[in-house]
Design a protein around this motif. Structure first.
Motif, PDB file in Angstrom:
ATOM      1  N   TYR A 182      72.609 -39.026  -8.108  1.00  0.00           N
ATOM      2  CA  TYR A 182      71.831 -37.913  -7.568  1.00  0.00           C
ATOM      3  C   TYR A 182      71.389 -36.961  -8.677  1.00  0.00           C
ATOM      4  CZ  TYR A 182      70.843 -33.511  -5.144  1.00  0.00           C
ATOM      5  OH  TYR A 182      70.255 -32.344  -4.716  1.00  0.00           O
ATOM      6  N   ASP A 183      72.330 -36.532  -9.505  1.00  0.00           N
ATOM      7  CA  ASP A 183      72.000 -35.590 -10.574  1.00  0.00           C
ATOM      8  C   ASP A 183      70.973 -36.172 -11.535  1.00  0.00           C
ATOM      9  OD1 ASP A 183      73.701 -33.684  -9.586  1.00  0.00           O
ATOM     10  OD2 ASP A 183      75.365 -34.175 -10.925  1.00  0.00           O
ATOM     11  N   THR A 184      71.086 -37.477 -11.783  1.00  0.00           N
ATOM     12  CA  THR A 184      70.165 -38.123 -12.721  1.00  0.00           C
ATOM     13  C   THR A 184      68.748 -38.170 -12.164  1.00  0.00           C
ATOM     14  OG1 THR A 184      71.953 -39.476 -13.618  1.00  0.00           O
ATOM     15  CG2 THR A 184      69.707 -40.248 -14.002  1.00  0.00           C
ATOM     16  N   ARG A 201      62.929 -35.536 -11.730  1.00  0.00           N
ATOM     17  CA  ARG A 201      61.876 -34.828 -10.994  1.00  0.00           C
ATOM     18  C   ARG A 201      61.732 -33.402 -11.488  1.00  0.00           C
ATOM     19  NH1 ARG A 201      62.200 -40.050 -10.267  1.00  0.00           N
ATOM     20  NH2 ARG A 201      61.180 -40.788  -8.356  1.00  0.00           N
ATOM     21  N   GLU A 202      62.827 -32.759 -11.827  1.00  0.00           N
ATOM     22  CA  GLU A 202      62.735 -31.400 -12.360  1.00  0.00           C
ATOM     23  C   GLU A 202      62.051 -31.393 -13.717  1.00  0.00           C
ATOM     24  OE1 GLU A 202      66.590 -29.270 -10.252  1.00  0.00           O
ATOM     25  OE2 GLU A 202      66.833 -30.194 -12.241  1.00  0.00           O
ATOM     26  N   SER A 203      62.350 -32.397 -14.530  1.00  0.00           N
ATOM     27  CA  SER A 203      61.710 -32.496 -15.844  1.00  0.00           C
ATOM     28  C   SER A 203      60.217 -32.748 -15.694  1.00  0.00           C
ATOM     29  CB  SER A 203      62.361 -33.623 -16.651  1.00  0.00           C
ATOM     30  OG  SER A 203      61.767 -33.742 -17.921  1.00  0.00           O
ATOM     31  N   ALA A 204      59.842 -33.656 -14.783  1.00  0.00           N
ATOM     32  CA  ALA A 204      58.427 -33.938 -14.545  1.00  0.00           C
ATOM     33  C   ALA A 204      57.699 -32.693 -14.061  1.00  0.00           C
ATOM     34  CB  ALA A 204      58.278 -35.069 -13.537  1.00  0.00           C
ATOM     35  N   LEU A 223      68.007 -49.369  -7.546  1.00  0.00           N
ATOM     36  CA  LEU A 223      66.828 -49.774  -8.299  1.00  0.00           C
ATOM     37  C   LEU A 223      66.170 -48.605  -9.008  1.00  0.00           C
ATOM     38  CD1 LEU A 223      65.112 -52.190  -9.032  1.00  0.00           C
ATOM     39  CD2 LEU A 223      63.807 -51.863  -6.921  1.00  0.00           C
ATOM     40  N   ILE A 224      66.142 -47.451  -8.384  1.00  0.00           N
ATOM     41  CA  ILE A 224      65.508 -46.295  -9.000  1.00  0.00           C
ATOM     42  C   ILE A 224      66.220 -45.898 -10.288  1.00  0.00           C
ATOM     43  CG2 ILE A 224      66.830 -44.515  -7.766  1.00  0.00           C
ATOM     44  CD1 ILE A 224      64.175 -42.982  -7.462  1.00  0.00           C
ATOM     45  N   ARG A 225      67.530 -46.110 -10.340  1.00  0.00           N
ATOM     46  CA  ARG A 225      68.281 -45.796 -11.551  1.00  0.00           C
ATOM     47  C   ARG A 225      68.079 -46.837 -12.636  1.00  0.00           C
ATOM     48  NH1 ARG A 225      72.918 -43.628 -12.356  1.00  0.00           N
ATOM     49  NH2 ARG A 225      72.153 -43.933 -14.471  1.00  0.00           N
ATOM     50  N   LYS A 226      67.926 -48.094 -12.242  1.00  0.00           N
ATOM     51  CA  LYS A 226      67.731 -49.154 -13.233  1.00  0.00           C
ATOM     52  C   LYS A 226      66.458 -48.940 -14.051  1.00  0.00           C
ATOM     53  CE  LYS A 226      70.027 -52.899 -10.682  1.00  0.00           C
ATOM     54  NZ  LYS A 226      69.898 -54.290 -10.207  1.00  0.00           N
ATOM     55  N   THR A 227      65.489 -48.327 -13.441  1.00  0.00           N
ATOM     56  CA  THR A 227      64.171 -48.239 -14.061  1.00  0.00           C
ATOM     57  C   THR A 227      63.867 -46.866 -14.659  1.00  0.00           C
ATOM     58  OG1 THR A 227      63.219 -47.736 -11.885  1.00  0.00           O
ATOM     59  CG2 THR A 227      63.221 -50.035 -12.589  1.00  0.00           C
ATOM     60  N   ILE A 228      64.813 -45.944 -14.569  1.00  0.00           N
ATOM     61  CA  ILE A 228      64.641 -44.626 -15.182  1.00  0.00           C
ATOM     62  C   ILE A 228      64.947 -44.719 -16.672  1.00  0.00           C
ATOM     63  CG2 ILE A 228      65.732 -42.345 -15.365  1.00  0.00           C
ATOM     64  CD1 ILE A 228      65.981 -42.327 -12.347  1.00  0.00           C
ATOM     65  N   CYS A 274      77.277 -46.582 -16.661  1.00  0.00           N
ATOM     66  CA  CYS A 274      76.709 -45.523 -15.831  1.00  0.00           C
ATOM     67  C   CYS A 274      75.192 -45.588 -15.797  1.00  0.00           C
ATOM     68  CB  CYS A 274      77.152 -44.152 -16.341  1.00  0.00           C
ATOM     69  SG  CYS A 274      76.533 -43.727 -17.994  1.00  0.00           S
ATOM     70  N   GLY A 275      74.592 -46.465 -16.609  1.00  0.00           N
ATOM     71  CA  GLY A 275      73.142 -46.528 -16.683  1.00  0.00           C
ATOM     72  C   GLY A 275      72.588 -45.395 -17.518  1.00  0.00           C
ATOM     73  N   ARG A 276      71.277 -45.345 -17.610  1.00  0.00           N
ATOM     74  CA  ARG A 276      70.623 -44.317 -18.426  1.00  0.00           C
ATOM     75  C   ARG A 276      70.714 -42.964 -17.734  1.00  0.00           C
ATOM     76  NH1 ARG A 276      65.777 -48.535 -18.194  1.00  0.00           N
ATOM     77  NH2 ARG A 276      66.269 -49.833 -19.994  1.00  0.00           N
ATOM     78  N   VAL A 277      71.202 -42.012 -18.458  1.00  0.00           N
ATOM     79  CA  VAL A 277      71.389 -40.666 -17.908  1.00  0.00           C
ATOM     80  C   VAL A 277      70.969 -39.641 -18.958  1.00  0.00           C
ATOM     81  CG1 VAL A 277      73.264 -41.283 -16.325  1.00  0.00           C
ATOM     82  CG2 VAL A 277      73.799 -40.656 -18.698  1.00  0.00           C
ATOM     83  N   PRO A 278      70.663 -38.411 -18.548  1.00  0.00           N
ATOM     84  CA  PRO A 278      70.449 -37.340 -19.528  1.00  0.00           C
ATOM     85  C   PRO A 278      71.713 -37.131 -20.351  1.00  0.00           C
ATOM     86  CG  PRO A 278      69.693 -36.676 -17.336  1.00  0.00           C
ATOM     87  CD  PRO A 278      70.465 -37.952 -17.163  1.00  0.00           C
TER      88      PRO A 278
END
Length: 602
Positions: free
Chosen positions: A108-110, A115-118, A451-456, A582-586
């Motif tokens: 969720y945070d990721t 969206r906040e960055s965009a 899927l949304i996390r895999k592609t971020i 954890c996948g790609r995260v800030p």
């Protein structure tokens, strides 16, 4: 700024305690709601970015129509992107994150962060909507990205694929005109690229402006349709569309860029633009996923550079290079026998073959330090000649989600003298394995990620990992028989530290292009052409160059903390699984993930 987390705020720290008291059924219900929302957001985003559907191999089924579409670059398309961002933010914020499990909270945070960055970047009514202030430059614009996409990413297996290609070729002309209109809008608002970027842009446009029989977008379809036995119709149709639609749109764009060139100044940084300082700070935060100020990033880069030079110096002495500055002695390595491939197509092919060999060699050693290795295939290619003048020196493109298309590592071999042999392995480890292709491949194949996390993607995480991967390659012995390669590895680390210096120098401290180039030539021994192309890249995409070393520092600091606190319990495979799983995260969230993992193992 000695520590990378000096100004970092950890997201969700207070919520961690609340999670312990959230009933399991409530967390399950909240998780199911979040999964449905993620699927919805992902599909919505694909609809506005048809190229992404093709890149991922998802332009089929309900999204089959996307194979014949391109992103809408018009004002209406930009407005749709802004509206979608705000609408998705509203729905994300409507959820109660305190009800989520720890894993779902990270997801969720990721996603919320993206969206906040965009939204932060979309506040500025200029550029392409991302972190570049210029819709057209030597690195930005449909004129150079869409032909490459059609040639290498759009599949041609059936007549339907070929028809979709033709539809996209028609849409490409519309993208060109939309970019031209946006350029006019931006220039009227005082957003004018520097003269040297426009000169390179015009050079590349000139190379792209060719008759149909030699145009890549026509020849690609003709050759691939023929290979599939689809007949000659598609070649003729592509030539007609290209001649009647694409070339006139390209002519209009070239005329407009020439007109803008007459108004351009030589000032390199975005400080000169309306809202330039605010835009740079936003772009810097978006790329690095940190809260550092330009001044802090500049100081960090200088400190890191001093530390790396201290490691390089004894190696240069050992190599017999005792006279001159560090940069001068590194430059002397370029001229040692056997270091330079001939500046011919044959010589460049030999360099690519060497890189593919290194890629294969490092793969065999990865199980020593990783629990999982992605099953995708990867290969090294040369940047197309028509894009060499402005393309990055090296870059990576991920494989398709289903593995039907391999991942690619591209080298810009415009001048072979810029790529001595002792420099090539490190770049392969960065762009390929265990760098971008490794990390990206694990993310795509991670069944625990939605899927949304895999592609971020996050530049701070991705580039930080890739720079850390260069370090791992050294640690698993990839330079044991290559002492000059160790210098090449450290030189690349120094290069990333100096990027923090020159990027902030250009955009915050008002450095000239020439001062920034001289910094690379003097401090790193870079070839002038290489330095020029890199500096021009930073001018077109401010902030991104700083993400490498800041990200690397985060991974290194977390590993050091794990080693110190876990002692005999520490296992590098477990550490890598924690920061990759954890996948790609800030970077802010990576800090949280890493520290929580350490605490769980202590």
């Amino acid at each position: 700024m000695a520590e990378v987390d000096r100004r970092t705020v950890l997201l969700g720290g207070a919520a961690a305690g609340a999670l312990a008291f959230a009933p399991g059924s409530a967390r399950a219900d909240a998780g199911a709601e979040l999964a449905i929302l993620f699927d919805t957001l992902f599909q919505e985003s694909l609809r506005l970015r048809p190229e992404s559907a093709t890149l991922l191999g998802l332009d089929k089924g309900v999204n089959a129509d996307l194979r014949g579409k391109l992103s809408d670059e018009s004002d209406a398309g930009r407005a749709a992107q802004r509206t979608q961002t705000q609408d998705q933010l509203k729905r994300l914020r409507a959820l109660d994150p305190a009800k989520l499990s720890a894993t779902d909270r990270i997801n969720y945070d990721t996603v919320l962060y993206t969206r906040e960055s965009a939204a932060g970047l979309q506040k500025y009514d200029f550029g392409g909507g991302g972190s570049s202030p210029y819709v057209i430059s030597q690195q930005n614009g449909a004129y150079q990205s869409t032909p490459s996409f059609l040639d290498t990413k759009h599949p041609i297996d059936t007549a339907g694929d070929a028809d979709a290609y033709l539809a996209r070729l028609t849409a490409y002309a519309g993208q060109l005109d939309a970019n031209t209109a946006r350029l006019k809008h931006d220039v009227a608002a005082g957003v004018v690229p520097p003269d040297f970027l426009l000169d390179k842009t015009l050079t590349q446009m000139g190379l792209a402006h060719v008759p149909a029989d030699t145009a890549t977008v026509v020849k690609s379809l003709a050759a691939r349709a023929k290979a599939k036995g689809l007949g000659d119709r598609f070649a003729a149709d592509a030539a007609k569309i290209y001649t009647e639609r694409v070339l006139p749109a390209l002519d209009r764009q070239i005329d407009e860029v020439r007109a803008v060139r007459s108004r351009a100044t030589h000032d390199a940084g975005v400080w000169k633009l309306p809202q330039g300082d605010a835009f740079y700070r936003t772009a810097l935060a978006a790329s690095t996923t940190t809260r550092f100020t330009p001044e802090e990033v500049h100081t960090f880069g200088l400190e890191q550079a001093r530390e790396i030079v201290a490691r390089i110096e004894p190696l240069l002495v050992k190599a017999g290079l005792t006279k001159g500055t560090t940069g001068e002695r590194i430059a002397a390595l370029f001229q040692q026998p056997g270091q330079l491939y001939p500046n011919t197509d044959e010589g460049k092919a030999a360099a690519i073959a060497f890189c593919n060999d290194r890629l294969a060699a490092v793969r065999t050693r990865l199980p020593r330090v990783f629990k999982r290795v992605p099953s995708y295939t990867f290969e090294v290619r040369r940047v197309p000649k028509e894009n060499e003048a402005g393309a990055s020196s090296a870059f990576s493109q991920a494989p398709s989600l289903d593995g039907s298309r391999p991942g690619f590592v591209y080298f810009n071999l415009q001048d072979s003298a810029e790529w001595p042999k002792f420099m090539l392995p490190t770049v392969i480890y960065h762009e390929g394995l265990p760098g971008h292709q490794f990390e990206g491949g694990l993310a795509l194949s991670n069944t625990n990620l939605p899927l949304i996390r895999k592609t971020i993607g996050f530049s701070g995480y991705a580039e930080g990992w890739a720079l850390y991967a260069e370090q791992v390659a050294d640690e698993i012995g990839m330079y044991d028989d290559d002492p000059l390669g160790v210098i090449g590895y450290l030189k690349e680390a120094l290069f990333r530290a100096q990027r923090c210096v020159v990027d902030t120098g250009l955009h915050h401290f008002k450095w000239s292009r020439e001062k920034a180039m001289a910094q690379f030539v003097t401090e790193l021994g870079e070839a002038p052409g290489f330095a020029e192309r890199e500096i021009d890249r930073y001018c077109a995409n401010p902030g991104q160059a700083c993400s490498y070393k800041l990200g690397h520092a985060t991974f290194v600091k977390l590993r050091a903390a794990a080693q110190a606190k876990l002692g005999a319990k520490y296992d590098i495979k477990d550490f890598h699984e924690a920061v990759l799983g954890c996948g790609r995260v800030p970077l802010e969230i990576l800090e949280r993930v890493g520290n929580e993992w350490i605490a769980s193992k202590a």
